[in-house]
Design a protein around this motif. Structure first.
Motif, short mmCIF file in Angstrom:
data_model
loop_
_atom_site.label_atom_id
_atom_site.label_comp_id
_atom_site.label_asym_id
_atom_site.label_seq_id
_atom_site.Cartn_x
_atom_site.Cartn_y
_atom_site.Cartn_z
N ILE A 208 0.83 -1.20 0.06
CA ILE A 208 0.02 0.04 0.17
C ILE A 208 0.70 1.31 -0.09
O ILE A 208 2.13 1.18 0.12
N HIS A 209 0.40 2.49 -0.25
CA HIS A 209 1.30 3.48 -0.52
C HIS A 209 0.76 4.77 0.37
O HIS A 209 0.58 5.83 0.29
N ILE A 210 1.05 4.57 1.57
CA ILE A 210 0.64 5.38 2.87
C ILE A 210 1.95 5.21 3.76
O ILE A 210 2.46 4.27 4.04
N SER A 211 2.16 6.36 4.62
CA SER A 211 3.25 6.18 5.59
C SER A 211 2.84 5.47 6.88
O SER A 211 1.61 5.14 7.13
N LYS A 212 4.07 5.08 7.43
CA LYS A 212 3.96 4.02 8.50
C LYS A 212 2.89 4.68 9.45
O LYS A 212 2.07 3.94 10.00
N TYR A 213 3.27 5.82 9.95
CA TYR A 213 2.40 6.64 10.95
C TYR A 213 0.96 6.60 10.65
O TYR A 213 0.03 6.47 11.32
N HIS A 214 0.60 7.24 9.32
CA HIS A 214 -0.64 7.43 9.03
C HIS A 214 -1.44 5.58 8.77
O HIS A 214 -2.51 5.89 9.41
N PHE A 215 -0.70 4.85 8.42
CA PHE A 215 -1.20 3.46 8.42
C PHE A 215 -1.58 3.25 9.76
O PHE A 215 -2.81 2.50 10.09
N ILE A 216 -0.75 3.21 10.78
CA ILE A 216 -1.20 2.69 12.30
C ILE A 216 -2.26 3.61 12.57
O ILE A 216 -3.18 2.97 13.29
N ARG A 217 -2.46 4.87 12.45
CA ARG A 217 -3.64 5.69 12.82
C ARG A 217 -4.65 5.24 12.13
O ARG A 217 -6.02 5.11 12.75
N LEU A 218 -4.70 4.98 10.81
CA LEU A 218 -5.67 4.71 10.34
C LEU A 218 -6.30 3.26 10.46
O LEU A 218 -7.46 3.09 10.57
N PHE A 219 -5.30 2.40 10.67
CA PHE A 219 -5.68 0.90 10.98
C PHE A 219 -6.57 1.15 12.32
O PHE A 219 -7.73 0.30 12.50
N ARG A 220 -6.05 1.62 13.43
CA ARG A 220 -6.80 1.73 14.74
C ARG A 220 -8.10 2.30 14.62
O ARG A 220 -9.11 1.81 15.16
N ARG A 221 -8.26 3.17 13.63
CA ARG A 221 -9.66 3.79 13.61
C ARG A 221 -10.49 3.11 12.97
O ARG A 221 -11.61 2.82 13.45
N ILE A 222 -10.21 2.34 11.90
CA ILE A 222 -11.21 1.42 11.23
C ILE A 222 -11.28 0.32 12.08
O ILE A 222 -12.32 -0.40 12.05
N MET A 223 -10.12 -0.42 12.52
CA MET A 223 -10.35 -1.75 13.22
C MET A 223 -10.60 -1.81 14.79
O MET A 223 -10.87 -2.73 15.40
N GLY A 224 -10.38 -0.85 15.12
CA GLY A 224 -10.54 -0.49 16.60
C GLY A 224 -9.24 -0.84 17.59
O GLY A 224 -9.48 -1.07 18.50
N THR A 225 -8.22 -1.07 17.12
CA THR A 225 -7.11 -1.94 17.71
C THR A 225 -5.82 -1.45 16.66
O THR A 225 -5.88 -0.91 15.86
N THR A 226 -4.56 -1.71 17.50
CA THR A 226 -3.35 -1.50 16.43
C THR A 226 -3.12 -2.72 15.57
O THR A 226 -3.66 -3.78 15.77
N PRO A 227 -2.19 -2.29 14.50
CA PRO A 227 -1.99 -3.70 13.75
C PRO A 227 -1.27 -4.71 14.66
O PRO A 227 -1.73 -5.81 14.26
N TYR A 228 -0.50 -4.53 15.61
CA TYR A 228 0.22 -5.32 16.35
C TYR A 228 -0.75 -6.28 17.29
O TYR A 228 -0.74 -7.34 17.12
#
Length: 285
Positions: A208-228
């Motif tokens: 995917i083509h987004i920064s690591k910081y933005h990805f972690i923030r976006l993942f948490r917003r959509i999935m309700g938890t961190t990627p880890y």
């Protein structure tokens, strides 16, 4: 410090409720609520108040200041305030008709954090007639303290807050474009197909083509938890199936599910389930 200039018309509604011992155990309950027709110089300012406040504008407009953010509340706008911090709200030199509900309960803070992961904001309510009906029913039932009414009110509050969360996330996805949701789906597929391997954040975002910081923030917003945490929970869920359906050793299951070593697997399993893997297996044999 508290300053009140609660100048309202005679046809305004104002209810208070003292929670029963049962009510105090519920996820959501109301301590005070009203349907105000506030005059042009209406104002409330407080350093703190032990509740969360839901404000919904019907007519006119008001200003809400919370968490150092100033917001304009127009008709069909809702906003939730953490009243434990400094806040104020006031009419914008005109009559302001709004519904307000002070909320408490074991789940209110969690819903507030889901609603506002970053900063308080205005929520535009699409189906405002239905939403206003929900709020009106809530404030009319404030003084009913019987068991069924208390449980029903808690459920209704959850429905109202859930509606606001849906509107918020839908608006975010529109502003961020559909691509971002698709990016998260790509990562979810990657995790589910590679959970048995060692996976880093860099591995997750390689396609995917987004920064690591933005990805972690976006993942948490959509999935309700961190990627880890999502990866760890997915591995644990897979391990549960193996514990219940195979005779494989704890070490074999640990390796198959992608944990660094057996001790790490046992630690993570207990942290997330309050049981050791051997105890979990024993419960199903």
């Amino acid at each position: 410090m508290s300053k009140y200039e609660e100048k309202i018309t005679d046809n305004s509604l104002w209810y208070t409720a003292t929670p029963t011992p049962l009510t105090l155990t519920l996820p959501f309950y109301i301590t005070e609520a009203g349907h105000f027709r506030a005059e042009a110089d209406y104002k409330v300012e407080r350093d703190e108040h032990d509740s969360y406040l839901l404000l919904y504008t019907i007519k006119g407009s008001g200003t809400v200041v919370s968490d150092k953010v100033s917001l304009t509340a127009l008709p069909h706008n809702a906003v939730m305030i953490n009243c434990h911090n400094y806040h104020k709200y006031f009419s914008n030199n005109e009559e302001w008709e709004f519904i307000w509900i002070h909320l408490k309960g074991s789940a209110v803070a969690a819903m507030f954090d889901i609603l506002y992961p970053n900063a308080v904001n205005i929520i535009s309510v699409k189906d405002f007639l239905s939403f206003e009906q929900q709020l009106s029913e809530l404030i009319c039932n404030v003084t009913k303290n019987d068991v069924l009414s208390s449980i029903s009110t808690s459920s209704q509050i959850h429905d109202v807050l859930n509606t606001l969360v849906i509107y918020t996330i839908e608006n975010e996805q529109k502003s961020q474009k559909r691509q971002h949701s698709d990016d998260i789906n790509v990562v979810i597929d990657f995790i589910q197909n590679n959970y048995s391997d060692s996976i880093s954040i860099d591995d997750m975002i390689q396609n995917i083509h987004i920064s690591k910081y933005h990805f972690i923030r976006l993942f948490r917003r959509i999935m309700g938890t961190t990627p880890y945490n999502y990866l760890t929970n997915y591995r644990i869920n897979k391990s549960k199936l193996l514990l219940r359906t195979t005779n494989k050793s704890i070490a074999e299951i640990s390796e198959e599910c992608g944990f660094l070593d057996t001790s790490n697997f046992i630690s993570q399993f207990k942290k997330n389930t309050n049981q050791k893997p051997t105890d979990y297996r024993r419960d199903f044999t």
